[in-house]
Design a protein around this motif. Sequence first.
Motif, PDB file in Angstrom:
ATOM      1  N   PHE A  38      -8.429 -81.686  16.436  1.00 48.69           N
ATOM      2  CA  PHE A  38      -8.140 -82.928  16.270  1.00 48.69           C
ATOM      3  C   PHE A  38      -9.384 -83.725  15.784  1.00 48.69           C
ATOM      4  N   THR A  39     -10.611 -83.234  16.270  1.00 48.02           N
ATOM      5  CA  THR A  39     -11.909 -84.028  15.866  1.00 48.02           C
ATOM      6  C   THR A  39     -11.851 -83.497  14.235  1.00 48.02           C
ATOM      7  N   PHE A  40     -11.552 -82.224  14.046  1.00 52.41           N
ATOM      8  CA  PHE A  40     -11.653 -81.860  12.596  1.00 52.41           C
ATOM      9  C   PHE A  40     -10.779 -82.785  11.676  1.00 52.41           C
ATOM     10  N   VAL A  41      -9.480 -83.155  12.477  1.00 51.15           N
ATOM     11  CA  VAL A  41      -8.784 -83.834  11.670  1.00 51.15           C
ATOM     12  C   VAL A  41      -9.381 -85.096  11.308  1.00 51.15           C
ATOM     13  N   MET A  42      -9.626 -86.071  12.391  1.00 51.25           N
ATOM     14  CA  MET A  42      -9.995 -87.346  12.284  1.00 51.25           C
ATOM     15  C   MET A  42     -11.211 -87.223  11.437  1.00 51.25           C
ATOM     16  N   GLY A  43     -11.840 -86.459  11.425  1.00 49.32           N
ATOM     17  CA  GLY A  43     -13.310 -86.408  10.423  1.00 49.32           C
ATOM     18  C   GLY A  43     -12.869 -86.101   8.984  1.00 49.32           C
ATOM     19  N   ARG A  44     -11.867 -85.502   8.685  1.00 50.79           N
ATOM     20  CA  ARG A  44     -11.491 -85.214   7.240  1.00 50.79           C
ATOM     21  C   ARG A  44     -10.706 -86.312   6.827  1.00 50.79           C
ATOM     22  N   GLY A  45     -10.019 -87.409   7.691  1.00 51.64           N
ATOM     23  CA  GLY A  45      -9.188 -88.401   6.719  1.00 51.64           C
ATOM     24  C   GLY A  45      -8.161 -87.654   6.374  1.00 51.64           C
ATOM     25  N   ASP A  46      -7.926 -88.016   5.116  1.00 54.16           N
ATOM     26  CA  ASP A  46      -6.570 -87.935   4.562  1.00 54.16           C
ATOM     27  C   ASP A  46      -6.312 -86.334   4.005  1.00 54.16           C
ATOM     28  N   ASP A  47      -7.232 -85.296   4.234  1.00 54.49           N
ATOM     29  CA  ASP A  47      -6.703 -84.020   3.750  1.00 54.49           C
ATOM     30  C   ASP A  47      -5.816 -83.387   4.911  1.00 54.49           C
ATOM     31  N   MET A  48      -4.815 -83.925   4.980  1.00 55.10           N
ATOM     32  CA  MET A  48      -3.852 -83.415   6.106  1.00 55.10           C
ATOM     33  C   MET A  48      -3.185 -81.991   5.801  1.00 55.10           C
ATOM     34  N   ASN A  49      -2.932 -81.950   4.207  1.00 55.26           N
ATOM     35  CA  ASN A  49      -2.333 -80.441   4.080  1.00 55.26           C
ATOM     36  C   ASN A  49      -3.172 -79.443   4.112  1.00 55.26           C
ATOM     37  N   ARG A  50      -4.495 -79.725   3.926  1.00 60.14           N
ATOM     38  CA  ARG A  50      -5.432 -78.585   4.140  1.00 60.14           C
ATOM     39  C   ARG A  50      -5.435 -78.232   5.684  1.00 60.14           C
ATOM     40  N   LEU A  51      -5.497 -79.352   6.218  1.00 53.89           N
ATOM     41  CA  LEU A  51      -5.511 -79.039   7.935  1.00 53.89           C
ATOM     42  C   LEU A  51      -4.443 -78.355   8.377  1.00 53.89           C
ATOM     43  N   VAL A  52      -3.039 -78.595   7.814  1.00 56.78           N
ATOM     44  CA  VAL A  52      -1.861 -78.010   8.265  1.00 56.78           C
ATOM     45  C   VAL A  52      -1.847 -76.598   7.913  1.00 56.78           C
ATOM     46  N   LEU A  53      -2.501 -76.372   6.676  1.00 55.72           N
ATOM     47  CA  LEU A  53      -2.425 -74.917   6.290  1.00 55.72           C
ATOM     48  C   LEU A  53      -3.142 -74.182   6.848  1.00 55.72           C
ATOM     49  N   THR A  54      -4.346 -74.761   7.132  1.00 56.28           N
ATOM     50  CA  THR A  54      -5.347 -73.989   8.112  1.00 56.28           C
ATOM     51  C   THR A  54      -4.725 -73.665   9.307  1.00 56.28           C
ATOM     52  N   GLY A  55      -3.978 -74.665  10.106  1.00 58.39           N
ATOM     53  CA  GLY A  55      -3.348 -74.304  11.229  1.00 58.39           C
ATOM     54  C   GLY A  55      -2.433 -73.064  11.149  1.00 58.39           C
ATOM     55  N   ILE A  56      -1.420 -73.290  10.093  1.00 55.45           N
ATOM     56  CA  ILE A  56      -0.634 -72.392   9.929  1.00 55.45           C
ATOM     57  C   ILE A  56      -1.202 -70.913   9.560  1.00 55.45           C
ATOM     58  N   VAL A  57      -2.413 -71.011   8.859  1.00 54.69           N
ATOM     59  CA  VAL A  57      -2.918 -69.555   8.403  1.00 54.69           C
ATOM     60  C   VAL A  57      -3.858 -68.963   9.605  1.00 54.69           C
ATOM     61  N   PHE A  58      -4.277 -70.002  10.604  1.00 53.60           N
ATOM     62  CA  PHE A  58      -4.886 -69.703  11.769  1.00 53.60           C
ATOM     63  C   PHE A  58      -3.811 -68.979  12.616  1.00 53.60           C
ATOM     64  N   GLY A  59      -2.721 -69.516  12.816  1.00 53.39           N
ATOM     65  CA  GLY A  59      -1.664 -69.096  13.404  1.00 53.39           C
ATOM     66  C   GLY A  59      -1.387 -67.619  13.082  1.00 53.39           C
ATOM     67  N   ILE A  60      -1.253 -67.110  11.656  1.00 50.35           N
ATOM     68  CA  ILE A  60      -0.856 -66.114  11.434  1.00 50.35           C
ATOM     69  C   ILE A  60      -1.842 -65.066  11.699  1.00 50.35           C
ATOM     70  N   LEU A  61      -3.286 -65.475  11.494  1.00 48.31           N
ATOM     71  CA  LEU A  61      -4.452 -64.862  12.119  1.00 48.31           C
ATOM     72  C   LEU A  61      -4.242 -64.538  13.463  1.00 48.31           C
ATOM     73  N   LEU A  62      -3.899 -65.204  14.330  1.00 45.53           N
ATOM     74  CA  LEU A  62      -3.859 -65.047  15.845  1.00 45.53           C
ATOM     75  C   LEU A  62      -2.739 -64.040  16.104  1.00 45.53           C
ATOM     76  N   ARG A  63      -1.467 -64.113  15.325  1.00 43.33           N
ATOM     77  CA  ARG A  63      -0.379 -63.401  15.614  1.00 43.33           C
ATOM     78  C   ARG A  63      -0.745 -62.090  15.057  1.00 43.33           C
ATOM     79  N   SER A  64      -1.500 -61.767  14.022  1.00 38.74           N
ATOM     80  CA  SER A  64      -1.907 -60.648  13.759  1.00 38.74           C
ATOM     81  C   SER A  64      -2.729 -59.799  14.779  1.00 38.74           C
ATOM     82  N   LEU A  65      -3.878 -60.739  15.217  1.00 42.61           N
ATOM     83  CA  LEU A  65      -4.605 -60.069  16.206  1.00 42.61           C
ATOM     84  C   LEU A  65      -3.892 -59.604  17.288  1.00 42.61           C
ATOM     85  N   SER A  66      -2.823 -60.626  17.714  1.00 41.29           N
ATOM     86  CA  SER A  66      -2.035 -60.217  18.894  1.00 41.29           C
ATOM     87  C   SER A  66      -1.432 -58.790  18.628  1.00 41.29           C
ATOM     88  N   ALA A  67      -0.706 -58.894  17.364  1.00 38.82           N
ATOM     89  CA  ALA A  67       0.015 -57.539  17.009  1.00 38.82           C
ATOM     90  C   ALA A  67      -1.051 -56.222  17.334  1.00 38.82           C
TER      91      ALA A  67
END
Lengths: 311, 313, 250
Positions: free
Chosen positions: B117-146
């Motif tokens: 969240f601090t990352f978000v507020m710091g970046r301002g409007d690059d929401m899409n980059r943040l969301v994409l980061t979140g999604i890919v981070f999620g995939i990364l974690l899921r793969s690590l879990s696998a």
Amino acid sequence: MSHRSLFAGLALLIGASLLIGAGEVRADGDGLWLIAVSRAPRTAAALLAGAALAVAGVIMQMLARNRFVEPATVGTGPAAGLGLVAMTLLAPAAPLWLKMLAATLAALAATAVFLLMVRRLPPRDPLLVPLTGIVFGGILGAVTTFVAYENDLLQYIDIWMTGEFSGVMLGRYEFLWLAGGAALLAYAYANRFTIAGMGEEMSRTLGLSYGQVMALGLGIVSVVTAVTVVTVGMLPFVGLVVPNIASRLRGDNLRQSLPALAALGAGLVLGCDILGRVIWHPYEMPVGTVLGVIGAGVFLWLLHSPRAHAV
Amino acid sequence: MPSRALILAGAAYAASALAFLTLGARGDWGFLLLFRGEKLLALSTVGAAVALSTLVFQTITGNRILTPAIMGFDALYVMIQTALVFLLGGVGFASLGALPVFALETALMVAAATGLFTFVMGRGDDMNRLVLTGIVFGILLRSLSALMARMIDPSEYAYVQAASYARFTNVDGDLLWIAVAVVLAVGALVLAQARRLDVLALGRATALTLGVAHERAARRLMWLVTLLVAVSTALVGPIVFFGLLVSAVTYQIAGTWRHAVLLPLSALIAAALLVASQTLFERVLSLQSSVFVVIEALGGLVFLYLVLRRTPR
Amino acid sequence: MIEMSGLSYAAGGKAILHDITARLPEGRLTVLVGPNGAGKSTLLALLGRHLAPGGGVIRFGGRPLEDWPRAELARALTILRQATRITPRLTVADLVAFGRYPHGQGRLTPEDRKIAAACLDRMALTDLRDRQLDTLSGGQQQRALIAMVLAQDTGTLLMDEPLNNLDLAHARRVMQVLRERAAAGRTVVAVLHDLTVAARYADHVLALRDGRVMAEGPPDAVFTPARLAQLYDAEIEVHQIGGRPVILPI
């Protein structure tokens, strides 16, 4: 990174791949048989899949005019799976090539839909494209899971949801040469795809039939994805990460960059496969999972590295 | 005086709850009501948690195509689960008990959320980059879990598998009561901030002008959001797009921007939707699938519609 | 030579061009002028066959424009649109070389390379030839695009605001090239917003307003205070300095 160092590295990986695995390789008849029946085909499969997927990825990026898309993440991959499942339900005794055809057609339809959606997105907001693709792919995946669950095929789709090469043997991977062929076709038409990457207007100005190039690109992407998914399963991130790195190293003039791009893709997949064989030796990690970790990591780096802001 | 929308939603919820409890009931009523009642409670709690967290998150970030889960928190949850089983073994993990595990997971998720969240507020409007980061981070974690999951003994894998897909088939009894308590408490806290949320919805600049310390208020609310996400994930597994569906419907029928109405309305709608669709799936269609697969797909369609429609070419 | 009669075009329910009838002569530099929203860019896009007309006819080289096969048209006509955005990472040399594509489908002959090099040189880009496009300034990118269009070596050139982002020196260079090409017998059409430049270089002027032809003819006939006031709804002065026209708003 010169061509020579790239191919030298690839040669090293190939050597390693032939020697590493669950069984020991000795310099005798048994050892050679192991190599011939299992290791060599496995290596070939990894190289072909990696090269073809990387090429398919860059083509999709030229057609969508966006650097963060690839067949595995924007719905082409999941659609191929859906086609496969549908075929399995409707005609369980169908031969493999027919199943592959069904997967190809499904992949084609999904990719066409995705590209149509992309046209409606504002060009000033490039990251919306991969986001939309991921959601679209997610929906298709959910539909596939639903159909599979209801028809007791969940185990079946688990097999192709995560790609792996451990099942590859002589006689069980040859279709991948088709994918390789498709990639070669892309090389023959490389200039057209580069021009298409410059947009529809530029294509028109230079006398290119944008529609034809789109159709050709769609065909290549769908065939490569369907063949890979049906033969070895889904290999994520190759089509996304490799073109981005190749672009940074060699630019986007496809006629010049495609060979290096294909080599990088081949190397990535083979490398991850070897990694999967050694992490938990003698057990094997599926290459799809390894790619999921490494590929995602590289994608994150690409998203935030300084040059990412000129998407 | 409650708004019309609230009354309608309340009635819808009551009707679907009734249907869920009574439809196709055969045999021992006492046992049945208890069994189904527990499930009803679980569905309603999860619905409320998802609805409230999504609504508040969208107000804080000023973006209607986001949900907190889209940021990959669910994957973090699965990974923690997998890592624990990997490190402690199945028996060790089971002996930990539901509450300590839940506490640990929640603490880690709140930490990750604050960081993101601090990352978000710091970046301002690059929401899409943040969301994409979140999604890919999620995939990364899921793969690590696998990856980790493969190194776990197959007999212990069951502990992990349960966490990977959203399902209602076996909701942990202990956890349910913790969840209900948390959701009620957090819900009350959030509702108490309804006025502040209205101001936050006007955007950062306006909020500051009106004397609301935007960053601080947003951060506090973010903790509450994360708690809700942790609860619903712990209870039934990862839910990503359902919140979008709920929020879209809520804004459509609310007829007001006041969070005092929006918040309870969204909770009622979410609960009603979940209960009704579960009833439909189980009783009417007799499908084995998790209703969530369909709901997530629907939510995904809503996302696509929202994204594609706001671009007049 | 391009002839159009009764040309009309509408988009999004709004009529953009009405009944345009005009003639763009070969061997001349024709300048398209008019206030914002007059339809100049749209007209150019129609002439370049990037859009299909709603009504009317365009004849190019004696044939209806729509009859020209794609590849043949690309060898005879080129258009540089405004806001052209090149996303692939190409070097300047690569981009200009692509201008030769209609002539050989991508296989570059030594002749092609020579032409491309000459165009690079003409646009003062030889030093920048191996630079990636996305590392260049707006003006440099614009020059690269113009060099590409020149390399396409067509008999007809359509340019929409070619001087965008260019400084005085480079702008003058471009206008000189266009004039050279016109003098060599080609049909050159440029949309320009700077009237002084237009008056200085144009052989022929087509003035549009609200999607209609307001005036057509040689520069000194169109660039009069009375006509310009009609065109732009503002008082405009036309001076002569050293025998050259200077056009200023009041």
